[in-house]
Design a protein around this motif. Structure first.
Motif, mmCIF file in Angstrom:
data_model
loop_
_atom_site.group_PDB
_atom_site.id
_atom_site.type_symbol
_atom_site.label_atom_id
_atom_site.label_comp_id
_atom_site.label_asym_id
_atom_site.label_seq_id
_atom_site.Cartn_x
_atom_site.Cartn_y
_atom_site.Cartn_z
ATOM 1 N N ALA A 153 42.460 32.782 36.222
ATOM 2 C CA ALA A 153 42.923 32.292 37.521
ATOM 3 C C ALA A 153 42.392 33.211 38.619
ATOM 4 N N SER A 154 42.009 32.615 39.744
ATOM 5 C CA SER A 154 41.327 33.382 40.786
ATOM 6 C C SER A 154 42.202 34.472 41.405
ATOM 7 N N ASP A 155 43.520 34.267 41.466
ATOM 8 C CA ASP A 155 44.400 35.269 42.095
ATOM 9 C C ASP A 155 45.282 35.982 41.070
ATOM 10 N N SER A 156 44.832 36.019 39.835
ATOM 11 C CA SER A 156 45.613 36.624 38.754
ATOM 12 C C SER A 156 45.428 38.137 38.715
ATOM 13 N N PRO A 157 46.306 38.861 38.010
ATOM 14 C CA PRO A 157 46.100 40.302 37.824
ATOM 15 C C PRO A 157 44.753 40.618 37.186
ATOM 16 N N ALA A 158 44.330 39.786 36.242
ATOM 17 C CA ALA A 158 43.041 40.025 35.588
ATOM 18 C C ALA A 158 41.909 39.980 36.602
ATOM 19 N N ALA A 159 41.909 38.946 37.460
ATOM 20 C CA ALA A 159 40.854 38.819 38.468
ATOM 21 C C ALA A 159 40.910 39.960 39.468
ATOM 22 N N GLU A 160 42.108 40.335 39.886
ATOM 23 C CA GLU A 160 42.251 41.422 40.851
ATOM 24 C C GLU A 160 41.786 42.758 40.274
ATOM 25 N N GLY A 220 51.851 33.091 38.222
ATOM 26 C CA GLY A 220 51.309 32.245 37.169
ATOM 27 C C GLY A 220 51.812 32.636 35.790
ATOM 28 N N ARG A 221 51.150 32.106 34.768
ATOM 29 C CA ARG A 221 51.569 32.345 33.386
ATOM 30 C C ARG A 221 51.019 33.664 32.874
ATOM 31 N N GLY A 222 51.781 34.278 31.974
ATOM 32 C CA GLY A 222 51.345 35.507 31.324
ATOM 33 C C GLY A 222 51.381 36.709 32.256
ATOM 34 N N LEU A 223 50.898 37.830 31.734
ATOM 35 C CA LEU A 223 50.876 39.081 32.505
ATOM 36 C C LEU A 223 49.493 39.405 33.038
ATOM 37 N N LEU A 224 48.492 38.644 32.603
ATOM 38 C CA LEU A 224 47.129 38.879 33.075
ATOM 39 C C LEU A 224 46.547 37.672 33.810
ATOM 40 N N GLY A 225 46.940 36.484 33.406
ATOM 41 C CA GLY A 225 46.418 35.292 34.058
ATOM 42 C C GLY A 225 45.024 34.911 33.571
ATOM 43 N N CYS A 226 44.700 35.294 32.361
ATOM 44 C CA CYS A 226 43.421 34.888 31.782
ATOM 45 C C CYS A 226 43.634 34.565 30.311
ATOM 46 N N HIS A 227 42.629 33.918 29.717
ATOM 47 C CA HIS A 227 42.724 33.538 28.307
ATOM 48 C C HIS A 227 41.575 34.133 27.530
ATOM 49 N N PHE A 228 41.897 34.737 26.393
ATOM 50 C CA PHE A 228 40.882 35.288 25.497
ATOM 51 C C PHE A 228 40.642 34.313 24.355
ATOM 52 N N ARG A 229 39.377 33.997 24.121
ATOM 53 C CA ARG A 229 39.012 33.182 22.954
ATOM 54 C C ARG A 229 38.384 34.098 21.906
ATOM 55 N N ILE A 230 38.961 34.095 20.714
ATOM 56 C CA ILE A 230 38.471 34.951 19.639
ATOM 57 C C ILE A 230 37.124 34.445 19.141
ATOM 58 N N LEU A 231 36.180 35.324 18.987
ATOM 59 C CA LEU A 231 34.831 34.964 18.549
ATOM 60 C C LEU A 231 34.727 34.927 17.030
#
Length: 231
Positions: A153-160, A220-231
């Motif tokens: 998400a553009s304004d998520s903790p992860a993006a910031e 938003g959802r979660g504590l980071l606001g991003c999703h990790f896809r396992i490789l």
């Protein structure tokens, strides 16, 4: 039979030295490794362009008043929302799905190439030149990521905190590749470090970069606001 002269025997052509053959083989291995490294960097550049387009689309879809990546396009009465361009949003979502598929395929190709290069380096000490940049980095050939950021998400903790779409995860806090239940481990690591800085090591555009992220509540959802896809 004509006797063989000792002089002709002494000056007879000798077989090529073994070290010459070994040297040629070594050169061939280095050429193969160099070519594969160039191909891998080219794939990474293509993926970078895809990520830029994906980020632009996500920014439009998550702008204030926009329905988001998967939000409802109908109002409370079941009619198409009049405050948004539904055709443009559907087009963006369709294009985003295509780009995600292309990104997934490219990432798979890159991972295979990195594993081949890593295996070659481990088995034969093949020296692959590393790329340097101003960021803290090292040759990505020596490390293999275990996850990729496929939503943010553009304004998520992860993006910031500097995480970008397409970043490949090498280490998040104490979580590294290998083992089972990586997604639950990532979630636990974020929850147990809520409000605290967590070191994050990623691969971005072929460079290994060190970040510091702080899992924290937001709207938003979660504590980071991003999703990790396992490789």
């Amino acid at each position: 039979m004509r006797p063989c002269s000792p002089f002709s025997a002494a000056f007879a052509p000798s077989p090529p030295a073994l070290f010459t053959v070994g040297y040629n083989l070594s050169n061939k291995k280095e050429m193969v490794g160099s070519n594969l490294k160039e191909e891998t960097m080219s794939l990474m550049k293509r993926r970078e362009l895809i990520e830029e387009e994906m980020n632009a689309i996500i920014s439009r879809l998550t702008a204030p008043g926009a329905p988001g990546i998967s939000g409802n396009l109908l109002d409370s009465e079941g009619f198409p929302r009049a405050d948004i361009d539904i055709m443009a949003i559907r087009s963006d979502r369709h294009r985003l799905a295509e780009l995600r598929n292309d990104h997934r395929n490219l990432t798979s190709e890159i991972e295979k190439s990195l594993q081949v290069l890593h295996s070659a380096r481990s088995s034969s000490s093949l020296a692959v030149p590393s790329e340097k940049s101003d960021a803290m980095e090292e040759d990505p050939v020596s490390r293999v990521p275990f996850a990729v950021v496929d939503e943010i998400a553009s304004d998520s903790p992860a993006a910031e905190d500097g995480i970008q779409l397409g970043d490949q995860i090498l280490k998040f806090g104490n979580v590294e590749g290998g083992g089972q239940s990586l997604l639950p481990r990532l979630a636990t690591e974020a929850q147990s470090n809520q409000g605290n800085p967590v070191p994050l090591i990623i691969i971005r555009q072929g460079a290994v970069i060190n970040l510091i992220v702080t899992p924290r509540p937001w709207h938003g959802r979660g504590l980071l606001g991003c999703h990790f896809r396992i490789l």
